[in-house]
Scaffold this motif. Structure first.
Motif, short mmCIF file in Angstrom:
data_model
loop_
_atom_site.label_atom_id
_atom_site.label_comp_id
_atom_site.label_asym_id
_atom_site.label_seq_id
_atom_site.Cartn_x
_atom_site.Cartn_y
_atom_site.Cartn_z
N SER A 1 0.86 -1.38 0.10
CA SER A 1 -0.01 0.01 -0.10
C SER A 1 1.00 1.30 0.04
N GLU B 1 -5.12 6.89 -0.57
CA GLU B 1 -4.83 5.36 -1.25
C GLU B 1 -5.57 5.47 -2.11
N PRO B 2 -5.20 4.88 -3.29
CA PRO B 2 -3.74 3.92 -3.34
C PRO B 2 -2.64 4.85 -4.06
N ASN C 1 0.27 5.63 -8.86
CA ASN C 1 -1.15 4.92 -8.91
C ASN C 1 -0.67 3.66 -8.42
N SER D 1 -2.65 0.82 -7.95
CA SER D 1 -3.75 0.18 -8.19
C SER D 1 -4.14 -0.06 -9.70
N GLN E 1 -7.34 7.02 -10.98
CA GLN E 1 -7.31 7.87 -9.78
C GLN E 1 -7.12 9.29 -10.16
#
Length: 542
Positions: free
Chosen positions: A300, A474-475, A493, A495, A499
């Protein structure tokens, strides 16, 4: 500092058994590495870390040394090493060799003599102890590889300490002759011209003379070992990281300084970051160190930020702060594409991870094959080689999945690694990512790595610049490198979904840098848009 090449260096780890086999016996060797030096130079790394190639019974694949001053015939000869060293230097590559100083193989002549009797010249070169009155081991210390850290020896009718396999007895560093012999073995390689050392398990050198029991851990450690391993259930106060080790590391540093060589230590401990700071600070012990803190399953933005900030805080407590070396992959853990990426991020994930680990403040170790985006291999039990995996199967399958041979050619047998039968299988999914499939396409992970590392060298902020993390949900991992107007802004990012982030006021006028190869990001009216596994590098406008 001009001579401190290791600060901010990118170090490429070679696991020699699996890199390139030149003689067709199915196991990689030093001449094999020689044939691939041009490839290694093309990566734009600064140094090559070669895992152990010393004479060994290979019960732990070279991390059980039988002779510190010779090459195992499986890997070649001393002459082969000299040729490799000179050829690497001719290409601007430094050579770091892996030294395992805390323990030897049980076939090492020192241990053969030590176990022969209680009164021979080497009787106290290893850690021997009497059994308790009921015949049980002298204390509750555990082996990293499972079970008690003590093994009964019928010849001496005593127990000996082994923090790892029973075939890896621990040296007794309280004996001055042991320290002298070890330092002499290090100097042997310094005289041959090596540029540095990676010191394995470098906080295991000393043990508590009183052999006191370890107490239960307040929280089980799953950073250093697998969650299925009881080793993490103890606070390892007495079996490693003893204060006496500091004095030895200072002796070691003095020797390295005489030859201008560098060091990186592997530190696995209950509080690895504090130990790393202790071992690298004040300029008189290790040059740099790395831990397992980014080699775990936890992934994370908060976790990565916490590790770097806690490391910086630990370093700041010393008058002369030390230096970290970050690693997200090596020969002991599942490959990052599977461990963190869960096999879903593909090439974009692999590229992002190469940038992430090489832009944190510190040096970076890259593991062979990660520049191809290789996933973890699934090795069936009947083909398993790793004793660690055999001990904890099936909940922990060991380390073979990250140790499979490098795939050089997609259509060649064994991926072009060997003309014989490889010691571990080459999975089909690795063949699809072979070097020859990635050597020309500009968008490949391999060519991205080459371009980015060349670009990184031209930006001193990423070599030694300060790091400051900025608030981001997050993330998204958001931080700066450098100071004042000479800062870079980096955003990742972490993930597989897009985002959007409103940039801090000071960075609303950021301009994107080019040439680094990262894609999947854009800034519009102060809003940062990141595509899945996208990354961004920008600078303040003039």
């Amino acid at each position: 500092m001009a001579k401190a090449w290791w600060r901010g260096a990118v170090i490429y780890q070679i696991y020699p058994r699996s890199f390139m086999d030149a003689n067709g016996d199915g196991v990689g060797d030093l001449p094999g590495i020689l044939t691939r030096l041009d490839y290694l130079a093309s990566l734009n790394v600064d140094a090559l870390w070669i895992s152990p190639f010393f004479k060994s019974p290979m019960k732990d694949f070279g991390y059980d040394v039988e002779d510190y001053c010779d090459v195992d015939p499986l890997f070649g000869t001393l002459a082969d090493f000299d040729v490799l060293l000179n050829a690497a230097h001719a290409r601007g590559l430094r050579i770091i060799i892996d030294q395992v100083l805390s323990h030897t193989a049980d076939s090492h002549p020192w241990f053969v003599e030590s176990r022969a009797s209680r009164d021979n010249p080497m009787a106290d070169w290893y850690v021997w102890a009497e059994a308790r009155p009921d015949g049980t081991p002298p204390n509750n210390w555990l082996s990293v590889f499972g079970g008690s850290a003590w093994q009964w020896d019928s010849r001496r009718r005593q127990y000996y300490l082994h923090n790892f396999l029973t075939s890896q007895p621990d040296l007794n560093y309280h004996h001055p002759e042991v320290q002298r012999a070890i330092l002499a073995s290090v100097e042997f390689w310094l005289k041959r011209g090596v540029d540095g050392f990676r010191f394995d398990a470098c906080n295991y050198h000393f043990h508590d003379r009183k052999l006191r029991d370890n107490k239960p851990a307040l929280h089980a450690d799953t950073t250093t070992v697998s969650a299925v391993n009881p080793y993490g259930m103890q606070r390892h106060r007495y079996d490693k990281s003893r204060p006496e080790n500091l004095k030895f590391l200072k002796k070691l540093r003095k020797l390295l300084d005489r030859y201008g060589a560098a060091s990186v230590g592997e530190v696995g401990d209950d509080d690895s970051l504090t130990r790393m700071a202790e071992y690298t600070s004040d300029g008189d012990m290790l040059h740099q160190a790395y831990s397992f803190n980014l080699l775990t399953e936890e992934f994370s933005a908060a976790h990565i930020r916490r590790q770097v900030e806690e490391m910086d805080a630990a370093l700041a407590r010393h008058d002369v702060p030390g230096w970290a070396c970050w690693s997200i992959g090596n020969h002991d853990v599942a490959r990052v594409a599977s461990r963190w990426g869960k096999g879903t991020g593909g090439a974009q994930f692999a590229k992002l991870m190469q940038v992430l680990v090489t832009t944190l403040r510190g040096s970076a170790c890259l593991y062979q094959g990660d520049e191809l985006g290789l996933p973890e291999a699934d090795i069936p039990y009947e083909l398993l080689q790793d004793p660690y995996g055999k001990a904890f199967w099936p909940d922990f399958k060991g380390r073979d999945g990250c140790r499979t041979p490098m795939p050089w050619q997609q259509t060649a047998a064994a991926g072009g690694f060997t003309t014989g039968a490889p010691w571990l299988p080459v999975p089909p999914e690795h063949l699809a990512l072979a070097v020859d499939t990635q050597d020309k396409p500009r968008a490949s992970v391999l060519n991205f790595t080459r371009r980015f590392l060349a670009w990184r060298r031209r930006h001193p902020q990423l070599i030694e610049g300060a790091i400051d993390f900025l608030k981001a949900p997050e993330p998204i991992l958001l931080f700066t490198r450098g100071k004042g107007r000479d800062q870079l802004l980096l955003a990742f990012n972490l993930s597989g979904t897009a985002q959007t982030l409103k940039l801090p006021k000071a960075w609303r006028e950021v301009r994107a840098l080019d040439g680094h190869g990262l894609t999947g990001a854009a800034v519009t009216a102060g809003m940062l848009q990141l595509q899945p596994w996208g990354g961004y590098i920008g600078a303040l406008t003039a």
